[in-house]
Write an enzyme that holds these catalytic residues in place. Structure first.
Site, PDB file in Angstrom:
ATOM      1  N   GLY A  54       0.853  -1.194   0.000  1.00 26.56           N
ATOM      2  CA  GLY A  54       0.000   0.000   0.000  1.00 26.56           C
ATOM      3  C   GLY A  54       0.865   1.212   0.000  1.00 26.56           C
ATOM      4  O   GLY A  54       0.949   1.915  -0.979  1.00 26.56           O
ATOM      5  N   THR A  55       1.560   1.462   1.039  1.00 30.31           N
ATOM      6  CA  THR A  55       2.819   2.211   1.013  1.00 30.31           C
ATOM      7  C   THR A  55       2.820   3.707   0.957  1.00 30.31           C
ATOM      8  O   THR A  55       1.919   4.356   0.445  1.00 30.31           O
ATOM      9  CB  THR A  55       3.664   1.673  -0.171  1.00 30.31           C
ATOM     10  OG1 THR A  55       4.580   0.770   0.362  1.00 30.31           O
ATOM     11  CG2 THR A  55       4.415   2.732  -0.918  1.00 30.31           C
ATOM     12  N   THR A  56       3.942   4.251   1.527  1.00 34.97           N
ATOM     13  CA  THR A  56       4.321   5.620   1.230  1.00 34.97           C
ATOM     14  C   THR A  56       5.800   5.587   0.914  1.00 34.97           C
ATOM     15  O   THR A  56       6.598   5.083   1.701  1.00 34.97           O
ATOM     16  CB  THR A  56       4.114   6.518   2.460  1.00 34.97           C
ATOM     17  OG1 THR A  56       2.819   6.299   2.985  1.00 34.97           O
ATOM     18  CG2 THR A  56       4.296   7.963   2.088  1.00 34.97           C
TER      19      THR A  56
END
Lengths: 217, 206
Positions: A17-19
């Site tokens: 999903g992440t940043t």
């Protein structure tokens, strides 16, 4: 057509999903990422390392499908090493980025990969390239990606400055990732940093409880 | 994504020695986005009965308002508070009335039941199938597997009130740490004959 307009992940596929982000400072680049990998809503890995090396001083941040991005970066590492052997010196960052782009663009129907490429080269200094979902290649002083990036565009637009020092750049990236982790359910865990400059590569891990505090009631 | 996982959330209730406890996480979010970290899922019916509602947030609020109405009318007519066991039955009927267009809620009821103040817990699915357990019950589609695992491991019978608080607190925090759409700390309510003690827990804010 349907997969392009409405891509569906496989049941049970690992997604980041992440940043992720990268920013140029005076003398190098700072890359940052969260550490959460999810299978649906289950957190499959809470200490993931999403910043992977493709050459000594060139790294990439991976977002999207874990399998797709691992496969792509393995290919790029192979090609870059062959190329570096031919050249007899470190390949340029733009070469690494172009290799990523070729793979992402030519296989765009099958892939779900958002990649940020960054590194340091003695001739060009620090450079940051972003390759979003369709396979475009864009060079910029700083870039953010992943699902959590939506929440920090305002923060980054306001707080990025050209020619920051290494510490200022690290603080900028840590604060941005921390804010995104707070708001995005698909991002979390620790904040990993990777600082690349002429002295080499430094890896930093900031655990969740040491992240800068954002608004909390 | 299932509609029951739209807002996320987790609730667990446990029986101890002459006490009961209920805990929930604090996150209110819409799919991946977190809106607030100060939204518990537990409501007080009266001093001897608490209800926790996991599932779709809008239905949680509506079902609670309907329960509040029913228990208020009950109190006016019967001139006493409703027993947790009775409330569990009432809620089960209310949910089954909507069998083919249900409320997307997963209720957990806990309290001290009857004149003997016997610890009571129950849970049900979204159409009112009741589950009466002697040890613990839980709700929350996304965190439920992790919760079952950690509750089975940490639970033992006849826990005293402060031990029950520790066990509930650890269960809720470690389970939601593996769930992307629940968390942001927790709240634990322990009910004994003397009253209800509530404590907020600071958890990972991610």
């Amino acid at each position: 057509m349907d997969t392009m307009t409405n891509p569906q992940p496989f049941e049970g596929e690992h997604r980041m999903g992440t940043t992720i982000m990268a920013a140029v400072f005076d003398g190098g680049v700072v890359m940052g990422a969260d550490s959460r990998t999810t299978t649906g809503s289950y957190i499959a890995n809470r200490v993931t390392d999403k910043i992977t090396p493709v050459y000594d001083n060139i790294f990439c941040c991976r977002s999207g499908s874990a399998a797709d991005t691992q496969a792509i970066s393995d290919y790029v590492t192979l090609y870059l090493n062959l190329h570096g052997n031919e050249l007899g010196e470190q390949p340029e960052i733009k070469t690494a980025a172009a290799l990523f782009q070729t793979l992402c663009y030519q296989n765009k129907n099958a892939l779900q990969a958002g990649i940020i490429v960054a590194g340091y080269h003695p001739r060009t200094g620090g450079e940051v390239y972003t390759i979003p979902l369709g396979g475009a290649l864009v060079k910029s002083p700083w870039t953010i990606g992943g699902s959590g990036s939506s929440y920090i565009y305002g923060f980054c637009d306001t707080n990025f400055r050209d020619g920051m020092t290494k510490q200022e750049a690290m603080d900028f990236v840590t604060r941005a990732i921390s804010l995104a982790i707070t708001r995005d359910g698909s991002s979390g865990g620790v904040c990993r940093l990777c600082i690349i400059d002429k002295t080499g590569v430094e890896r930093v891990m900031v655990p969740g409880n040491k992240l800068p505090k954002a608004y909390e009631d | 994504m299932s509609i029951l996982e739209y807002n996320g959330g987790a609730v667990v209730a446990m029986v101890g020695k002459d006490c009961v406890g209920i805990a929930s996480d604090l996150r209110f979010g819409i799919q991946a986005q977190t809106i607030s970290g100060t939204q518990p899922k537990i409501y007080k019916i009266h001093d001897k009965c608490l209800i926790g509602l996991a599932g779709l947030a809008t239905d949680n609020q509506t079902v609670f308002e309907k329960i509040r109405f029913r228990t208020n009318i009950y109190r006016l007519k019967e001139e006493r508070e409703i027993r947790p066991k009775t409330l569990s039955n009432v809620l089960s009927m209310m949910l089954y009335e909507k069998r083919f267009g249900p409320y997307f809620v997963e209720p957990v009821i806990m309290g001290l039941d009857g004149p003997d103040e016997k610890p009571f817990i129950s849970a049900m699915d979204l159409i009112g199938a009741p589950l009466l357990a002697e040890d613990f019950v839980l709700a929350g589609s996304s965190a439920s597997e992790a919760l079952y695992g950690v509750c089975e491991s940490l639970y033992r019978p006849n826990l005293e009130a402060d031990e029950l608080f520790e066990v509930l607190g650890q269960c809720i925090l470690s389970a939601v740490d593996r769930d992307a759409i629940s968390g942001w700390g927790g709240v634990v309510h322990i009910m004994t004959k003397e009253g209800i003690t509530s404590r907020y827990l600071k958890g990972r804010q991610d």
